[in-house]
Write a protein that holds these residues in place. Structure first.
Motif, PDB file in Angstrom:
ATOM      1  N   ARG A 204     -19.500  13.914  14.320  1.00 26.17           N
ATOM      2  CA  ARG A 204     -20.535  14.403  15.231  1.00 26.17           C
ATOM      3  C   ARG A 204     -21.318  15.561  14.634  1.00 26.17           C
ATOM      4  N   LEU A 205     -20.614  16.515  14.028  1.00 21.11           N
ATOM      5  CA  LEU A 205     -21.302  17.674  13.481  1.00 21.11           C
ATOM      6  C   LEU A 205     -22.229  17.278  12.343  1.00 21.11           C
ATOM      7  N   THR A 206     -21.807  16.330  11.548  1.00 25.00           N
ATOM      8  CA  THR A 206     -22.666  15.836  10.468  1.00 25.00           C
ATOM      9  C   THR A 206     -23.912  15.186  11.052  1.00 25.00           C
ATOM     10  N   ARG A 207     -23.718  14.355  12.052  1.00 23.24           N
ATOM     11  CA  ARG A 207     -24.838  13.684  12.711  1.00 23.24           C
ATOM     12  C   ARG A 207     -25.842  14.695  13.274  1.00 23.24           C
ATOM     13  N   ASP A 208     -25.314  15.766  13.869  1.00 20.59           N
ATOM     14  CA  ASP A 208     -26.178  16.776  14.488  1.00 20.59           C
ATOM     15  C   ASP A 208     -27.074  17.473  13.475  1.00 20.59           C
ATOM     16  N   HIS A 209     -26.664  17.488  12.219  1.00 28.82           N
ATOM     17  CA  HIS A 209     -27.452  18.167  11.193  1.00 28.82           C
ATOM     18  C   HIS A 209     -28.481  17.259  10.525  1.00 28.82           C
ATOM     19  N   CYS A 210     -28.481  15.978  10.864  1.00 27.99           N
ATOM     20  CA  CYS A 210     -29.428  15.051  10.244  1.00 27.99           C
ATOM     21  C   CYS A 210     -30.835  15.263  10.802  1.00 27.99           C
ATOM     22  N   ASP A 211     -31.835  15.102   9.944  1.00 33.03           N
ATOM     23  CA  ASP A 211     -33.223  15.160  10.385  1.00 33.03           C
ATOM     24  C   ASP A 211     -33.639  13.852  11.049  1.00 33.03           C
ATOM     25  N   THR A 212     -33.063  12.748  10.605  1.00 32.72           N
ATOM     26  CA  THR A 212     -33.369  11.439  11.173  1.00 32.72           C
ATOM     27  C   THR A 212     -32.177  10.517  10.972  1.00 32.72           C
ATOM     28  N   LEU A 213     -32.095   9.486  11.815  1.00 30.94           N
ATOM     29  CA  LEU A 213     -31.040   8.489  11.717  1.00 30.94           C
ATOM     30  C   LEU A 213     -31.670   7.112  11.520  1.00 30.94           C
ATOM     31  N   VAL A 214     -31.029   6.293  10.699  1.00 32.04           N
ATOM     32  CA  VAL A 214     -31.526   4.939  10.446  1.00 32.04           C
ATOM     33  C   VAL A 214     -30.378   3.951  10.533  1.00 32.04           C
ATOM     34  N   ASN A 215     -30.724   2.683  10.707  1.00 34.95           N
ATOM     35  CA  ASN A 215     -29.705   1.633  10.685  1.00 34.95           C
ATOM     36  C   ASN A 215     -30.112   0.539   9.715  1.00 34.95           C
ATOM     37  N   ILE A 216     -29.157  -0.311   9.381  1.00 37.40           N
ATOM     38  CA  ILE A 216     -29.429  -1.512   8.597  1.00 37.40           C
ATOM     39  C   ILE A 216     -29.471  -2.670   9.583  1.00 37.40           C
ATOM     40  N   PRO A 217     -30.598  -3.359   9.727  1.00 40.89           N
ATOM     41  CA  PRO A 217     -30.668  -4.455  10.696  1.00 40.89           C
ATOM     42  C   PRO A 217     -29.703  -5.581  10.321  1.00 40.89           C
ATOM     43  N   MET A 218     -28.969  -6.049  11.305  1.00 38.71           N
ATOM     44  CA  MET A 218     -27.964  -7.085  11.091  1.00 38.71           C
ATOM     45  C   MET A 218     -28.368  -8.347  11.842  1.00 38.71           C
ATOM     46  N   ALA A 219     -28.499  -9.466  11.123  1.00 37.79           N
ATOM     47  CA  ALA A 219     -28.957 -10.710  11.744  1.00 37.79           C
ATOM     48  C   ALA A 219     -27.805 -11.605  12.197  1.00 37.79           C
ATOM     49  N   GLY A 220     -26.623 -11.412  11.635  1.00 37.43           N
ATOM     50  CA  GLY A 220     -25.509 -12.292  11.940  1.00 37.43           C
ATOM     51  C   GLY A 220     -24.592 -11.749  13.020  1.00 37.43           C
ATOM     52  N   GLU A 221     -23.384 -12.287  13.055  1.00 37.87           N
ATOM     53  CA  GLU A 221     -22.406 -11.886  14.059  1.00 37.87           C
ATOM     54  C   GLU A 221     -21.626 -10.637  13.653  1.00 37.87           C
ATOM     55  N   VAL A 222     -21.584 -10.336  12.362  1.00 37.03           N
ATOM     56  CA  VAL A 222     -20.864  -9.154  11.882  1.00 37.03           C
ATOM     57  C   VAL A 222     -21.631  -7.907  12.305  1.00 37.03           C
ATOM     58  N   SER A 223     -20.917  -6.937  12.860  1.00 39.34           N
ATOM     59  CA  SER A 223     -21.586  -5.759  13.427  1.00 39.34           C
ATOM     60  C   SER A 223     -21.830  -4.644  12.418  1.00 39.34           C
ATOM     61  N   SER A 224     -21.116  -4.668  11.296  1.00 31.85           N
ATOM     62  CA  SER A 224     -21.294  -3.592  10.321  1.00 31.85           C
ATOM     63  C   SER A 224     -20.933  -4.091   8.929  1.00 31.85           C
ATOM     64  N   LEU A 225     -21.351  -3.321   7.923  1.00 32.63           N
ATOM     65  CA  LEU A 225     -21.066  -3.630   6.529  1.00 32.63           C
ATOM     66  C   LEU A 225     -20.036  -2.657   5.977  1.00 32.63           C
ATOM     67  N   ASN A 226     -19.335  -3.082   4.957  1.00 37.20           N
ATOM     68  CA  ASN A 226     -18.495  -2.168   4.204  1.00 37.20           C
ATOM     69  C   ASN A 226     -19.351  -1.003   3.731  1.00 37.20           C
ATOM     70  N   VAL A 227     -18.788   0.216   3.727  1.00 32.49           N
ATOM     71  CA  VAL A 227     -19.592   1.401   3.432  1.00 32.49           C
ATOM     72  C   VAL A 227     -20.211   1.345   2.040  1.00 32.49           C
ATOM     73  N   SER A 228     -19.516   0.754   1.077  1.00 27.69           N
ATOM     74  CA  SER A 228     -20.098   0.695  -0.264  1.00 27.69           C
ATOM     75  C   SER A 228     -21.271  -0.285  -0.316  1.00 27.69           C
ATOM     76  N   VAL A 229     -21.189  -1.369   0.451  1.00 24.55           N
ATOM     77  CA  VAL A 229     -22.299  -2.324   0.520  1.00 24.55           C
ATOM     78  C   VAL A 229     -23.489  -1.675   1.236  1.00 24.55           C
ATOM     79  N   ALA A 230     -23.215  -1.019   2.364  1.00 24.02           N
ATOM     80  CA  ALA A 230     -24.278  -0.339   3.108  1.00 24.02           C
ATOM     81  C   ALA A 230     -24.945   0.737   2.253  1.00 24.02           C
ATOM     82  N   THR A 231     -24.146   1.446   1.467  1.00 16.56           N
ATOM     83  CA  THR A 231     -24.695   2.466   0.572  1.00 16.56           C
ATOM     84  C   THR A 231     -25.656   1.838  -0.428  1.00 16.56           C
ATOM     85  N   GLY A 232     -25.281   0.693  -0.973  1.00 17.03           N
ATOM     86  CA  GLY A 232     -26.153   0.008  -1.918  1.00 17.03           C
ATOM     87  C   GLY A 232     -27.478  -0.408  -1.296  1.00 17.03           C
ATOM     88  N   VAL A 233     -27.412  -0.944  -0.075  1.00 19.06           N
ATOM     89  CA  VAL A 233     -28.636  -1.360   0.619  1.00 19.06           C
ATOM     90  C   VAL A 233     -29.576  -0.167   0.798  1.00 19.06           C
TER      91      VAL A 233
END
Length: 244
Positions: A204-233
Protein backbone atom coordinates in the motif's frame (compact mmCIF):
# COMPACT_ATOMS: atom_id res chain seq x y z
CA UNK A 1 32.87 -14.85 2.07
CA UNK A 2 32.13 -16.89 -1.06
CA UNK A 3 29.13 -17.98 -3.07
CA UNK A 4 28.47 -20.19 -6.05
CA UNK A 5 27.29 -19.46 -9.58
CA UNK A 6 26.42 -22.41 -11.78
CA UNK A 7 25.40 -23.28 -15.31
CA UNK A 8 27.49 -22.96 -18.46
CA UNK A 9 26.03 -19.66 -19.66
CA UNK A 10 26.07 -17.95 -16.28
CA UNK A 11 29.65 -19.01 -15.53
CA UNK A 12 30.85 -18.03 -19.01
CA UNK A 13 29.29 -14.58 -18.70
CA UNK A 14 30.89 -14.09 -15.29
CA UNK A 15 34.33 -15.06 -16.59
CA UNK A 16 33.89 -12.62 -19.47
CA UNK A 17 32.55 -9.68 -17.47
CA UNK A 18 33.93 -10.04 -13.93
CA UNK A 19 36.73 -12.63 -13.89
CA UNK A 20 38.17 -11.11 -10.69
CA UNK A 21 35.17 -12.45 -8.76
CA UNK A 22 35.87 -16.08 -9.71
CA UNK A 23 37.89 -17.83 -7.03
CA UNK A 24 37.79 -21.35 -8.51
CA UNK A 25 36.07 -23.16 -11.35
CA UNK A 26 34.70 -26.60 -10.51
CA UNK A 27 34.10 -28.94 -13.43
CA UNK A 28 32.33 -32.28 -13.42
CA UNK A 29 34.71 -35.18 -14.01
CA UNK A 30 34.17 -36.92 -17.32
CA UNK A 31 32.74 -33.85 -19.07
CA UNK A 32 34.87 -33.13 -22.12
CA UNK A 33 32.49 -31.47 -24.58
CA UNK A 34 33.41 -28.34 -26.51
CA UNK A 35 31.60 -25.84 -24.24
CA UNK A 36 33.25 -27.25 -21.13
CA UNK A 37 36.66 -27.21 -22.80
CA UNK A 38 36.24 -23.58 -23.85
CA UNK A 39 35.16 -22.69 -20.32
CA UNK A 40 38.21 -24.37 -18.82
CA UNK A 41 40.52 -22.63 -21.31
CA UNK A 42 38.93 -19.24 -20.52
CA UNK A 43 39.29 -19.78 -16.77
CA UNK A 44 42.93 -20.78 -17.04
CA UNK A 45 43.70 -17.82 -19.31
CA UNK A 46 42.28 -15.58 -16.54
CA UNK A 47 44.47 -17.28 -13.93
CA UNK A 48 41.54 -19.07 -12.31
CA UNK A 49 42.21 -22.44 -10.65
CA UNK A 50 40.20 -25.27 -12.25
CA UNK A 51 39.29 -28.30 -10.15
CA UNK A 52 37.48 -31.47 -11.16
CA UNK A 53 34.89 -33.24 -8.99
CA UNK A 54 32.40 -36.06 -9.27
CA UNK A 55 28.89 -34.97 -10.22
CA UNK A 56 27.56 -35.79 -6.74
CA UNK A 57 29.90 -33.19 -5.22
CA UNK A 58 28.60 -30.49 -7.55
CA UNK A 59 24.99 -31.58 -7.01
CA UNK A 60 25.46 -31.13 -3.28
CA UNK A 61 26.77 -27.57 -3.69
CA UNK A 62 23.99 -26.02 -5.75
CA UNK A 63 20.23 -26.29 -6.04
CA UNK A 64 19.62 -26.58 -9.75
CA UNK A 65 21.02 -27.84 -13.06
CA UNK A 66 24.72 -26.93 -13.02
CA UNK A 67 25.48 -28.52 -16.45
CA UNK A 68 28.85 -29.65 -15.11
CA UNK A 69 30.15 -26.18 -14.25
CA UNK A 70 30.16 -24.40 -10.89
CA UNK A 71 32.12 -21.25 -10.09
CA UNK A 72 33.13 -20.48 -6.52
CA UNK A 73 32.96 -16.70 -6.42
CA UNK A 74 33.50 -13.78 -4.10
CA UNK A 75 30.14 -12.48 -2.93
CA UNK A 76 28.71 -9.75 -5.11
CA UNK A 77 28.88 -6.27 -3.67
CA UNK A 78 25.45 -5.16 -2.53
CA UNK A 79 24.76 -1.59 -3.60
CA UNK A 80 22.93 0.80 -1.27
CA UNK A 81 21.04 4.11 -1.43
CA UNK A 82 24.24 6.13 -1.70
CA UNK A 83 25.31 4.10 -4.72
CA UNK A 84 21.97 4.87 -6.38
CA UNK A 85 22.54 8.60 -5.91
CA UNK A 86 26.04 8.31 -7.37
CA UNK A 87 24.72 6.37 -10.37
CA UNK A 88 21.99 8.93 -11.08
CA UNK A 89 24.50 11.77 -10.84
CA UNK A 90 26.63 10.23 -13.58
CA UNK A 91 23.85 9.51 -16.10
CA UNK A 92 23.86 11.59 -19.28
CA UNK A 93 20.40 10.39 -20.35
CA UNK A 94 17.01 10.29 -18.56
CA UNK A 95 17.07 7.58 -15.87
CA UNK A 96 15.29 4.31 -16.65
CA UNK A 97 14.80 2.36 -13.41
CA UNK A 98 12.97 -0.76 -12.27
CA UNK A 99 11.67 -1.34 -8.73
CA UNK A 100 10.66 -4.85 -7.60
CA UNK A 101 8.48 -4.54 -4.52
CA UNK A 102 8.23 -7.80 -2.61
CA UNK A 103 9.46 -10.22 -5.29
CA UNK A 104 10.67 -13.11 -3.14
CA UNK A 105 11.29 -15.86 -5.71
CA UNK A 106 14.96 -15.84 -6.85
CA UNK A 107 13.90 -17.29 -10.22
CA UNK A 108 11.71 -14.24 -10.79
CA UNK A 109 14.43 -11.88 -9.61
CA UNK A 110 16.91 -13.45 -12.01
CA UNK A 111 14.46 -13.31 -14.91
CA UNK A 112 13.67 -9.64 -14.18
CA UNK A 113 17.38 -8.79 -14.10
CA UNK A 114 17.89 -10.51 -17.44
CA UNK A 115 15.00 -8.58 -18.98
CA UNK A 116 16.20 -5.32 -17.41
CA UNK A 117 19.62 -5.83 -18.98
CA UNK A 118 18.05 -6.44 -22.40
CA UNK A 119 15.88 -3.33 -22.06
CA UNK A 120 18.76 -1.06 -21.05
CA UNK A 121 17.55 -0.38 -17.51
CA UNK A 122 20.11 1.63 -15.51
CA UNK A 123 19.43 -0.04 -12.15
CA UNK A 124 17.05 -2.45 -10.42
CA UNK A 125 15.96 -1.46 -6.92
CA UNK A 126 14.71 -3.90 -4.26
CA UNK A 127 13.79 -3.47 -0.59
CA UNK A 128 16.15 -4.98 1.97
CA UNK A 129 13.35 -6.96 3.63
CA UNK A 130 10.87 -9.36 2.03
CA UNK A 131 12.78 -9.62 -1.22
CA UNK A 132 14.82 -12.25 -3.01
CA UNK A 133 18.56 -11.71 -3.11
CA UNK A 134 21.12 -12.36 -5.82
CA UNK A 135 21.89 -15.93 -4.80
CA UNK A 136 23.16 -18.75 -7.01
CA UNK A 137 19.71 -19.52 -8.40
CA UNK A 138 18.96 -15.89 -9.29
CA UNK A 139 22.41 -15.52 -10.87
CA UNK A 140 21.90 -18.60 -13.05
CA UNK A 141 18.49 -17.43 -14.27
CA UNK A 142 19.88 -13.93 -14.89
CA UNK A 143 22.48 -15.43 -17.27
CA UNK A 144 25.08 -12.81 -16.37
CA UNK A 145 22.75 -9.83 -15.97
CA UNK A 146 23.41 -9.87 -12.23
CA UNK A 147 26.91 -8.68 -13.10
CA UNK A 148 25.91 -6.00 -15.59
CA UNK A 149 22.78 -4.38 -14.14
CA UNK A 150 23.31 -2.63 -10.79
CA UNK A 151 21.08 -4.24 -8.14
CA UNK A 152 20.45 -1.73 -5.38
CA UNK A 153 19.06 -2.80 -2.02
CA UNK A 154 17.38 -0.06 -0.01
CA UNK A 155 16.36 -0.05 3.63
CA UNK A 156 13.27 2.12 3.17
CA UNK A 157 11.67 1.83 -0.27
CA UNK A 158 9.10 4.56 0.37
CA UNK A 159 11.86 7.02 1.25
CA UNK A 160 13.78 6.04 -1.87
CA UNK A 161 10.71 6.69 -4.03
CA UNK A 162 10.34 10.15 -2.50
CA UNK A 163 13.99 10.85 -3.34
CA UNK A 164 13.49 9.69 -6.93
CA UNK A 165 10.46 11.95 -7.35
CA UNK A 166 12.48 14.89 -6.01
CA UNK A 167 14.95 14.20 -8.81
CA UNK A 168 12.17 14.56 -11.35
CA UNK A 169 11.75 10.83 -12.00
CA UNK A 170 8.16 9.78 -12.80
CA UNK A 171 6.96 6.82 -10.70
CA UNK A 172 4.74 4.43 -12.67
CA UNK A 173 3.29 1.53 -10.70
CA UNK A 174 1.47 -1.54 -12.01
CA UNK A 175 -1.93 -2.53 -10.65
CA UNK A 176 -4.58 -4.75 -12.20
CA UNK A 177 -7.44 -2.47 -11.15
CA UNK A 178 -5.99 0.61 -12.86
CA UNK A 179 -8.20 2.20 -15.53
CA UNK A 180 -5.18 3.05 -17.70
CA UNK A 181 -3.18 0.49 -19.66
CA UNK A 182 0.58 0.44 -20.01
CA UNK A 183 0.08 1.22 -23.72
CA UNK A 184 -1.76 4.44 -22.90
CA UNK A 185 0.83 5.69 -20.41
CA UNK A 186 3.69 8.02 -21.24
CA UNK A 187 6.81 5.97 -20.48
CA UNK A 188 9.34 8.38 -21.97
CA UNK A 189 11.67 10.64 -20.04
CA UNK A 190 12.95 10.00 -16.54
CA UNK A 191 11.05 6.86 -15.49
CA UNK A 192 10.87 4.41 -12.62
CA UNK A 193 8.65 1.39 -13.32
CA UNK A 194 7.41 -0.34 -10.17
CA UNK A 195 6.34 -4.00 -10.19
CA UNK A 196 4.64 -5.66 -7.24
CA UNK A 197 4.79 -9.20 -5.95
CA UNK A 198 2.89 -11.84 -7.87
CA UNK A 199 -0.60 -12.17 -6.41
CA UNK A 200 -0.30 -9.43 -3.78
CA UNK A 201 0.93 -6.65 -6.03
CA UNK A 202 2.59 -3.54 -4.64
CA UNK A 203 2.42 -2.77 -0.94
CA UNK A 204 0.00 0.00 0.00
CA UNK A 205 2.71 2.48 0.92
CA UNK A 206 4.51 1.86 -2.35
CA UNK A 207 1.27 2.35 -4.27
CA UNK A 208 0.61 5.63 -2.45
CA UNK A 209 3.92 7.03 -3.68
CA UNK A 210 3.25 6.30 -7.36
CA UNK A 211 2.51 9.19 -9.71
CA UNK A 212 0.35 6.94 -11.90
CA UNK A 213 -0.87 3.35 -12.07
CA UNK A 214 -1.16 1.19 -15.18
CA UNK A 215 -2.33 -2.31 -16.03
CA UNK A 216 -1.59 -4.88 -18.71
CA UNK A 217 -4.83 -5.62 -20.59
CA UNK A 218 -5.73 -9.30 -20.37
CA UNK A 219 -7.88 -10.87 -23.10
CA UNK A 220 -8.07 -14.43 -21.79
CA UNK A 221 -9.31 -16.16 -18.66
CA UNK A 222 -6.02 -15.79 -16.75
CA UNK A 223 -6.25 -12.80 -14.42
CA UNK A 224 -2.55 -12.01 -14.06
CA UNK A 225 0.91 -12.73 -15.43
CA UNK A 226 4.02 -13.99 -13.73
CA UNK A 227 5.90 -10.93 -12.45
CA UNK A 228 8.90 -11.53 -14.70
CA UNK A 229 6.66 -11.80 -17.77
CA UNK A 230 4.73 -8.67 -16.76
CA UNK A 231 8.03 -6.86 -16.22
CA UNK A 232 9.10 -7.75 -19.75
CA UNK A 233 5.85 -6.47 -21.25
CA UNK A 234 6.09 -3.14 -19.42
CA UNK A 235 9.81 -2.57 -19.93
CA UNK A 236 9.68 -3.19 -23.64
CA UNK A 237 6.65 -0.96 -24.10
CA UNK A 238 8.81 1.71 -22.46
CA UNK A 239 11.68 0.82 -24.81
CA UNK A 240 9.34 1.12 -27.81
CA UNK A 241 8.16 4.56 -26.71
CA UNK A 242 11.67 5.75 -25.90
CA UNK A 243 13.08 4.79 -29.30
CA UNK A 244 10.38 5.99 -31.71
Amino acid sequence: MSDFIFGLHAVQNLLSSRPERVLELWIQKGRADKRISLLVDEARSQGVTVRFFERARLDAKVDGAHQGAVAKVAQAKVLREGDLADLLDTLKVPPFLLVLDGVTDPHNLGACLRTADAAGVHAVIIPKDKSATLNATASKVACGAGETVPLIQVTNLARTLVTLRERGIWLTGTAGESQSTVYQADLTGALCLIMGAEGKGMRRLTRDHCDTLVNIPMAGEVSSLNVSVATGVCLFEAVRQRTI
